[in-house]
Enzyme design. Structure first.
Site, PDB file in Angstrom:
ATOM      1  N   ASP A   1       0.858  -1.187   0.000  1.00 26.03           N
ATOM      2  CA  ASP A   1       0.000   0.000   0.000  1.00 26.03           C
ATOM      3  C   ASP A   1       0.891   1.232   0.000  1.00 26.03           C
ATOM      4  O   ASP A   1       2.000   1.199   0.551  1.00 26.03           O
ATOM      5  CB  ASP A   1      -0.901   0.007   1.232  1.00 26.03           C
ATOM      6  CG  ASP A   1      -1.984  -1.049   1.197  1.00 26.03           C
ATOM      7  OD1 ASP A   1      -2.410  -1.431   0.086  1.00 26.03           O
ATOM      8  OD2 ASP A   1      -2.431  -1.480   2.273  1.00 26.03           O
TER       9      ASP A   1
ATOM     10  N   ASP B   1      -7.036  -1.430  -4.494  1.00 28.64           N
ATOM     11  CA  ASP B   1      -8.076  -1.007  -3.552  1.00 28.64           C
ATOM     12  C   ASP B   1      -9.002   0.024  -4.190  1.00 28.64           C
ATOM     13  O   ASP B   1     -10.206   0.038  -3.920  1.00 28.64           O
ATOM     14  CB  ASP B   1      -7.449  -0.414  -2.288  1.00 28.64           C
ATOM     15  CG  ASP B   1      -6.625  -1.422  -1.510  1.00 28.64           C
ATOM     16  OD1 ASP B   1      -6.897  -2.634  -1.616  1.00 28.64           O
ATOM     17  OD2 ASP B   1      -5.695  -0.991  -0.788  1.00 28.64           O
TER      18      ASP B   1
END
Length: 180
Positions: free
Chosen positions: A122, A138
């Protein structure tokens, strides 16, 4: 499978691969340029690029539950493929097919990370609202779920949605009050 459906499946696969390529490339860049270094501030106190190895879900939930994430993802991918194959080729279902492409690319993008790295890379961080650090996959899933909600609530009729779901009951009559 007729020609139109076959071509649609080829576009679904190609689109998924393109979106997956974008996701994996951005994760590669994040690992190459952000890992072990300082965050890159794009908008002071608002938005930055920050490397994070996430073994769970948003807000650090379910840390270390790799098998659970893999199993749920595989189940969801199978269900999405079943719905995609059942979707009629008419224009009315074009948004549903596009939505399934987004959801598939997002699910597979994070699945690849979990299987190869044991964590998800991330790197986007909205500091202003302390939003969980996230990635391109995401974004695909979040946008896809938003589109799905709009399609279910405002676009498709219940009967149209029922025909997409391959696991519905053959007998649609509701049980009587005496049945248990």
């Amino acid at each position: 499978m007729d020609r139109k459906k076959r071509n649609s499946c080829i576009l679904y696969l190609a689109g998924t691969l393109v979106l997956l390529g974008v996701d994996q490339y951005t994760k590669y860049l994040a690992a190459a340029y952000l890992k072990g270094g300082k965050s890159i501030i794009l908008i002071k106190d608002v938005f930055q690029l920050q490397y994070l190895e996430n073994q769970g879900a948003a807000f650090g939930m379910l840390q270390g539950k790799k098998l659970w994430f893999v199993a749920i993802t595989l189940f969801m991918l199978a269900a999405m493929l079943a719905v995609y194959l059942r979707a009629p080729m008419g224009k009315r279902y074009r948004w549903m097919r596009l939505d399934l492409l987004l959801l598939t690319a997002g699910a597979v993008g994070n699945l690849i990370d979990r299987l190869t790295l044991d964590y998800v890379v991330d790197f986007f961080y909205f500091e202003l609202i302390n939003f969980p650090v996230f990635n391109v996959a995401d974004i695909y899933v979040t946008v896809g779920m938003g589109i799905l909600a709009v399609l279910i609530l405002f676009y498709h009729q219940e009967e149209e949605l029922e025909m997409l779901w391959p696991f519905r009951r053959a007998d649609k009559t509701p049980p009587s009050m005496g049945d248990k």
